[in-house]
Write a protein that holds these residues in place. Structure first.
Motif, PDB file in Angstrom:
ATOM      1  N   ILE A  77     -22.997 -28.223  15.913  1.00 57.83           N
ATOM      2  CA  ILE A  77     -22.287 -29.460  16.223  1.00 57.83           C
ATOM      3  C   ILE A  77     -21.626 -29.989  14.955  1.00 57.83           C
ATOM      4  O   ILE A  77     -22.009 -29.640  13.835  1.00 57.83           O
ATOM      5  CB  ILE A  77     -23.213 -30.539  16.823  1.00 57.83           C
ATOM      6  CG1 ILE A  77     -24.309 -30.946  15.825  1.00 57.83           C
ATOM      7  CG2 ILE A  77     -23.811 -30.073  18.139  1.00 57.83           C
ATOM      8  CD1 ILE A  77     -25.094 -32.191  16.251  1.00 57.83           C
ATOM      9  N   CYS A  78     -20.624 -30.816  15.156  1.00 57.19           N
ATOM     10  CA  CYS A  78     -19.906 -31.453  14.066  1.00 57.19           C
ATOM     11  C   CYS A  78     -19.938 -32.963  14.287  1.00 57.19           C
ATOM     12  O   CYS A  78     -19.761 -33.433  15.420  1.00 57.19           O
ATOM     13  CB  CYS A  78     -18.462 -30.949  14.047  1.00 57.19           C
ATOM     14  SG  CYS A  78     -17.315 -31.947  13.100  1.00 57.19           S
ATOM     15  N   VAL A  79     -20.188 -33.714  13.219  1.00 59.07           N
ATOM     16  CA  VAL A  79     -20.137 -35.176  13.289  1.00 59.07           C
ATOM     17  C   VAL A  79     -19.166 -35.680  12.230  1.00 59.07           C
ATOM     18  O   VAL A  79     -18.802 -34.954  11.301  1.00 59.07           O
ATOM     19  CB  VAL A  79     -21.523 -35.813  13.112  1.00 59.07           C
ATOM     20  CG1 VAL A  79     -22.443 -35.407  14.254  1.00 59.07           C
ATOM     21  CG2 VAL A  79     -22.148 -35.442  11.766  1.00 59.07           C
ATOM     22  N   GLY A  80     -18.743 -36.935  12.375  1.00 62.96           N
ATOM     23  CA  GLY A  80     -17.719 -37.462  11.486  1.00 62.96           C
ATOM     24  C   GLY A  80     -18.211 -37.824  10.103  1.00 62.96           C
ATOM     25  O   GLY A  80     -17.488 -37.686   9.116  1.00 62.96           O
ATOM     26  N   ASP A  81     -19.464 -38.287  10.024  1.00 59.10           N
ATOM     27  CA  ASP A  81     -20.004 -38.769   8.756  1.00 59.10           C
ATOM     28  C   ASP A  81     -21.478 -38.413   8.631  1.00 59.10           C
ATOM     29  O   ASP A  81     -22.183 -38.296   9.647  1.00 59.10           O
ATOM     30  CB  ASP A  81     -19.824 -40.288   8.654  1.00 59.10           C
ATOM     31  CG  ASP A  81     -18.358 -40.691   8.644  1.00 59.10           C
ATOM     32  OD1 ASP A  81     -17.695 -40.507   7.605  1.00 59.10           O
ATOM     33  OD2 ASP A  81     -17.877 -41.177   9.690  1.00 59.10           O
ATOM     34  N   VAL A 134     -20.447 -31.345   8.770  1.00 60.95           N
ATOM     35  CA  VAL A 134     -19.498 -32.423   8.482  1.00 60.95           C
ATOM     36  C   VAL A 134     -18.415 -31.773   7.629  1.00 60.95           C
ATOM     37  O   VAL A 134     -18.498 -31.734   6.402  1.00 60.95           O
ATOM     38  CB  VAL A 134     -20.132 -33.611   7.728  1.00 60.95           C
ATOM     39  CG1 VAL A 134     -19.102 -34.738   7.575  1.00 60.95           C
ATOM     40  CG2 VAL A 134     -21.379 -34.118   8.435  1.00 60.95           C
ATOM     41  N   PRO A 135     -17.398 -31.189   8.260  1.00 65.62           N
ATOM     42  CA  PRO A 135     -16.383 -30.473   7.484  1.00 65.62           C
ATOM     43  C   PRO A 135     -15.608 -31.401   6.548  1.00 65.62           C
ATOM     44  O   PRO A 135     -15.406 -32.579   6.847  1.00 65.62           O
ATOM     45  CB  PRO A 135     -15.450 -29.907   8.562  1.00 65.62           C
ATOM     46  CG  PRO A 135     -16.249 -29.934   9.825  1.00 65.62           C
ATOM     47  CD  PRO A 135     -17.138 -31.125   9.702  1.00 65.62           C
ATOM     48  N   ASP A 136     -15.179 -30.858   5.427  1.00 65.92           N
ATOM     49  CA  ASP A 136     -14.332 -31.613   4.505  1.00 65.92           C
ATOM     50  C   ASP A 136     -12.891 -31.478   4.973  1.00 65.92           C
ATOM     51  O   ASP A 136     -12.053 -30.835   4.347  1.00 65.92           O
ATOM     52  CB  ASP A 136     -14.512 -31.073   3.078  1.00 65.92           C
ATOM     53  CG  ASP A 136     -13.813 -31.937   2.051  1.00 65.92           C
ATOM     54  OD1 ASP A 136     -13.387 -33.058   2.409  1.00 65.92           O
ATOM     55  OD2 ASP A 136     -13.681 -31.498   0.893  1.00 65.92           O
TER      56      ASP A 136
END
Length: 232
Positions: A77-81, A134-136
């Protein structure tokens, strides 16, 4: 960074309505698609990925269908922060500020889901851990925040095929997406993120070297984590 969109052949015009620049101007459109249970393709700081609402079992199933991926292969999963991670995974056992040192960046951290996770049980059934990113990358973080959920995220390719560093690499799969967001050719190569298991207090295990192993290990050891011995 130059877009690849202009180079598409005339015969692909029917697909071009799907393709937009990965800029904030198109973020609301992407967020609405995610909230509607659709799959979109987005750039990250490593590879292009398919993303959907991780709490929509229908959308998650759609990603598996698009990729031809076995349902036993878990999705991250990916989250914003970074502070959002604790909504979905157990972080209490980690040294203070460790996650902020690792992320945002090309790292997937494996953490326990715990009883308080708001993730759907249908995501990676049978697993009590979850990979979190949390990708840059501004665009995907903006849409993750706007979606107010975790995004299921996996590389934009057919399972077993090379990863995608431009949208042209997976042009045969565009038709399965609500939108394809073009961030140009990504510079990280095809290594993907470094995957590290942080489920055990005080220990770490690198599960995939990825594109940032040395930097990741240096940070983990700075926080006094010890590499878990290989089993067997």
């Amino acid at each position: 960074m130059a877009s690849n969109v202009e180079t598409c052949e005339v015969g692909a015009e029917s697909k071009m309505g799907l393709v937009h620049p990965a800029t904030e101007l198109y973020a609301d459109e992407a967020i609405e698609a995610l909230k509607a249970g659709k799959v979109i393709a987005v750039p990250t700081d490593t590879l292009y990925g398919f993303a959907c609402d991780a709490c929509s079992s229908e959308a998650v199933n759609r990603i598996y269908e698009i990729k031809g991926r076995k349902y036993t292969s878990p999705l991250a999963i990916c989250v914003g922060d970074v502070p959002d991670i604790k909504r979905f995974a157990v972080t209490d056992h980690l040294p203070h500020a460790l996650l902020e040192s690792l992320l945002p960046g090309p790292v997937t951290v494996i953490l326990g889901r715990g009883e308080s996770s708001i993730l759907e049980k249908s995501l990676n059934p049978g697993l009590d851990s979850i990979g979190v990113r949390v990708p840059d990358c501004d665009f995907i973080r903006i849409i993750a925040r706007g979606a107010e959920s975790a995004l299921a995220l996996t590389s934009a390719n057919l399972s077993g095929q090379p990863s995608s560093v431009s949208i042209k690499d997976f042009e045969n799969l565009w038709e399965h997406c609500a939108y394809v967001y073009d961030g140009g050719v990504l510079p990280a190569g095809r290594a993907g993120s470094t995957v590290v298991d942080l489920t055990k207090p005080g220990k770490y295990k690198i599960l995939r070297p990825g594109s940032a192993k040395e930097e990741t290990v240096a940070i983990l050891e700075k926080y006094s984590l010890i590499e878990e011995a290989a089993s067997g």
